[in-house]
Structures are given as C-alpha cells and as structure tokens.
Design a protein around this motif. Structure first.
Motif, PDB file in Angstrom:
ATOM      1  N   UNK A  47      30.688  46.863  32.825  1.00  0.00           N
ATOM      2  CA  UNK A  47      30.944  46.948  34.035  1.00  0.00           C
ATOM      3  C   UNK A  47      32.521  47.729  34.319  1.00  0.00           C
ATOM      4  N   UNK A  48      33.165  47.982  33.609  1.00  0.00           N
ATOM      5  CA  UNK A  48      34.966  47.954  33.564  1.00  0.00           C
ATOM      6  C   UNK A  48      35.236  48.000  32.511  1.00  0.00           C
ATOM      7  N   UNK A  49      36.455  48.096  32.475  1.00  0.00           N
ATOM      8  CA  UNK A  49      37.266  47.884  31.205  1.00  0.00           C
ATOM      9  C   UNK A  49      37.912  46.939  32.034  1.00  0.00           C
ATOM     10  N   UNK A  50      38.515  45.932  31.630  1.00  0.00           N
ATOM     11  CA  UNK A  50      39.617  44.644  31.400  1.00  0.00           C
ATOM     12  C   UNK A  50      40.682  44.513  30.790  1.00  0.00           C
ATOM     13  N   UNK A  51      42.181  44.333  31.253  1.00  0.00           N
ATOM     14  CA  UNK A  51      43.274  45.149  30.420  1.00  0.00           C
ATOM     15  C   UNK A  51      43.481  43.807  29.470  1.00  0.00           C
ATOM     16  N   UNK A  52      44.326  44.126  28.371  1.00  0.00           N
ATOM     17  CA  UNK A  52      44.996  42.961  27.430  1.00  0.00           C
ATOM     18  C   UNK A  52      44.803  41.569  28.134  1.00  0.00           C
ATOM     19  N   UNK A  53      45.195  40.704  27.708  1.00  0.00           N
ATOM     20  CA  UNK A  53      44.707  39.467  27.982  1.00  0.00           C
ATOM     21  C   UNK A  53      44.377  38.843  29.142  1.00  0.00           C
ATOM     22  N   UNK A  54      43.453  40.180  29.851  1.00  0.00           N
ATOM     23  CA  UNK A  54      43.088  39.512  31.441  1.00  0.00           C
ATOM     24  C   UNK A  54      41.938  38.938  30.948  1.00  0.00           C
ATOM     25  N   UNK A  55      41.106  37.721  32.733  1.00  0.00           N
ATOM     26  CA  UNK A  55      40.155  36.995  31.832  1.00  0.00           C
ATOM     27  C   UNK A  55      38.709  37.293  32.735  1.00  0.00           C
ATOM     28  N   UNK A  56      37.260  36.958  32.508  1.00  0.00           N
ATOM     29  CA  UNK A  56      36.495  37.299  33.391  1.00  0.00           C
ATOM     30  C   UNK A  56      35.836  36.096  33.660  1.00  0.00           C
ATOM     31  N   UNK A  57      35.241  35.750  34.810  1.00  0.00           N
ATOM     32  CA  UNK A  57      33.838  34.578  35.142  1.00  0.00           C
ATOM     33  C   UNK A  57      32.781  35.418  35.148  1.00  0.00           C
ATOM     34  N   UNK A  58      33.206  36.169  35.471  1.00  0.00           N
ATOM     35  CA  UNK A  58      31.767  37.771  36.133  1.00  0.00           C
ATOM     36  C   UNK A  58      31.124  39.232  35.670  1.00  0.00           C
ATOM     37  N   UNK A  59      32.098  38.729  33.919  1.00  0.00           N
ATOM     38  CA  UNK A  59      32.007  40.800  33.931  1.00  0.00           C
ATOM     39  C   UNK A  59      30.038  40.242  33.165  1.00  0.00           C
ATOM     40  N   UNK A  60      30.371  41.691  34.108  1.00  0.00           N
ATOM     41  CA  UNK A  60      28.503  42.071  33.611  1.00  0.00           C
ATOM     42  C   UNK A  60      28.443  43.046  33.044  1.00  0.00           C
TER      43      UNK A  60
END
Length: 252
Positions: A47-60
């Motif tokens: 769904x999109x990029x997250x940066x270095x060290x960034x977390x996710x609970x609901x990445x799609x």
C-alpha cells in the motif's frame, strides 16, 4: 485469484518496506516466502513504503495467486508465517476483486507516533518511541497539529527522493491530527488521503519543535502552502523512524 494481506512488523531490523540493493527489507522477506511456497517467482504490491525502522500494525499488500495454488485464503496465513522471520507476521488474508490494488485503491492511511516523556526510557521502548525527557507543552503541540488539518501543499514536509519534477504533486488532505495522553507520554495520530516521503516524521518533528519553544507557531504555520518557487523553507526537524507505526489502511 488476487489476495489481500494484512501485515504487522517490527521495523527495527529492516531498511524499510521497499526492495533496495544490498539491504534487508520487509518486501524482500514476503517475496521470498511467497516464492518458496509457490516454487515460482511471486511478488507483493504494498500500500506504500515505510522508512527504515518504521513499524506496522496494518500494512496492506496484494499478490496474484499462481495457478494451481488456489487454496483457501486463510490457509495462506500459517503457510507464510512459517516462512517469515518472527519480526514479520501476516495477520489476515482475504480474496479481493481482480481490480483491487493495495496502493491505488486505498482511500486513507493512519499513522501513529509515540512520544515517550519519562525521564528514563524503558529498554523495551528502544526503537519504538522518540524519547523526549525535556518538557514540552501539550497545548502548543495540539495547536501545531491543528495547523495540518485540511488540504495543503506539504512540500515543506517532504524529503527529496531525487526523482521530483516540476509536475510533482505535494498536495495532500489530512483529516485527523490528534494528540492523546498515554502511559509514559503521548500518542500522535495522523489520518490522510496519502503521505509524502518522510512526511509524517517531518510533521511530527516540526510540531514537537513548536511544543518545546524552538519554533514559533506562526513560523510553523507559514511552512504550509508555500509557493512552488520557494523551496528553501523546510520543516526544521525529522522525527526518528522508531516512534512511527502504520496502523490502518482503508478502502472503499
């Protein structure tokens, strides 16, 4: 058969979501797991990029199931999790229409950012919060966050990737920017129709600077909607990646 994955991950060991040379990323790990199961090359679309060290609970993310592997979507959850490191977990898998796209079908995204204000940062929060033992004014922080609500040109809150052109669109709409007191600090929540590269971290950094008395509120407000020919005004501080979590991606 197109399948949609809901993914959670601890971003600390990874150089962000997107595949890049000589780096360990979440996208790489998912592609490796899918390819191992399918015994052929399979790639996810996030769904999109997250940066270095960034977390996710609901990445799609989505992928197209190879012919011959059309098993019950729920069976993909344990199948993938046995092939993934413990820092990445598929939470759910459902079938979606063939025209669904994890990125382009999204209508909004929500990010949260944890500010830890305790004198000593608990070791379990290392890489999961921005430690701010110096006092900040929550009322000023809330005022700064309210500046972001609405549709604005956020070029001052966008880091450069190097592929920008004169036609690059920096306009985004933020529908929510809230501050909630929590145990050990504050949680900032942003919801919008999309976010630019490092935008949430730059928004957070500038608001915190205002709350600490390092940036006047009128100067903070002036960073929004800058004319295209005034690229010199940039958000003064980019918050660390560790405090940021992608919590929700919504679709029609």
């Amino acid at each position: 058969m197109r399948l949609k994955l809901t993914i959670a991950y601890d971003g600390r060991p990874y150089y962000g979501w997107a595949t890049q040379p000589n780096s360990q990323t979440i996208e790489d790990k998912l592609n490796e797991a899918l390819t191992t199961i399918a015994k052929q090359d399979v790639k996810v679309q996030g769904s999109g990029r997250t940066d270095t060290g960034v977390h996710a609970d609901g990445q799609i993310a989505h992928f197209d199931c190879p012919v011959g592997l059309e098993m019950n979507p729920h069976n993909w959850v344990p199948a993938l999790n046995t092939k993934l490191p413990k820092t990445i977990r598929v939470i759910d898998c459902v079938e979606v229409p063939a025209d669904f796209h994890a990125r382009f079908s999204a209508t909004s995204k929500t990010y949260s950012y944890f500010l830890a204000t305790t004198p000593v940062l608990h070791p379990m929060l290392n890489g999961r919060a921005w430690h701010l033992p110096r006092l900040l004014d929550p009322a000023t922080l809330e005022q700064a966050l309210q500046h972001y609500i609405g549709t604005h040109d956020f070029r001052a809150f966008a880091a450069l990737r190097g592929n920008e052109t004169a036609k690059t669109n920096y306009t985004r709409t933020i529908t929510e920017a809230t501050l909630t007191p929590v145990d050990g600090g504050y949680l900032i929540s942003f919801t919008g129709d999309g976010f630019l590269y490092k935008m949430v971290r730059l928004l957070t950094g500038a608001a915190v600077q205002a709350a600490q008395g390092r940036l006047r509120l009128d100067d903070h407000l002036s960073l929004l909607d800058q004319p295209a020919k005034l690229p010199n005004g940039k958000s003064p501080f980019c918050a660390p990646g560790g405090g940021l979590t992608l919590t929700l991606v919504k679709y029609d």
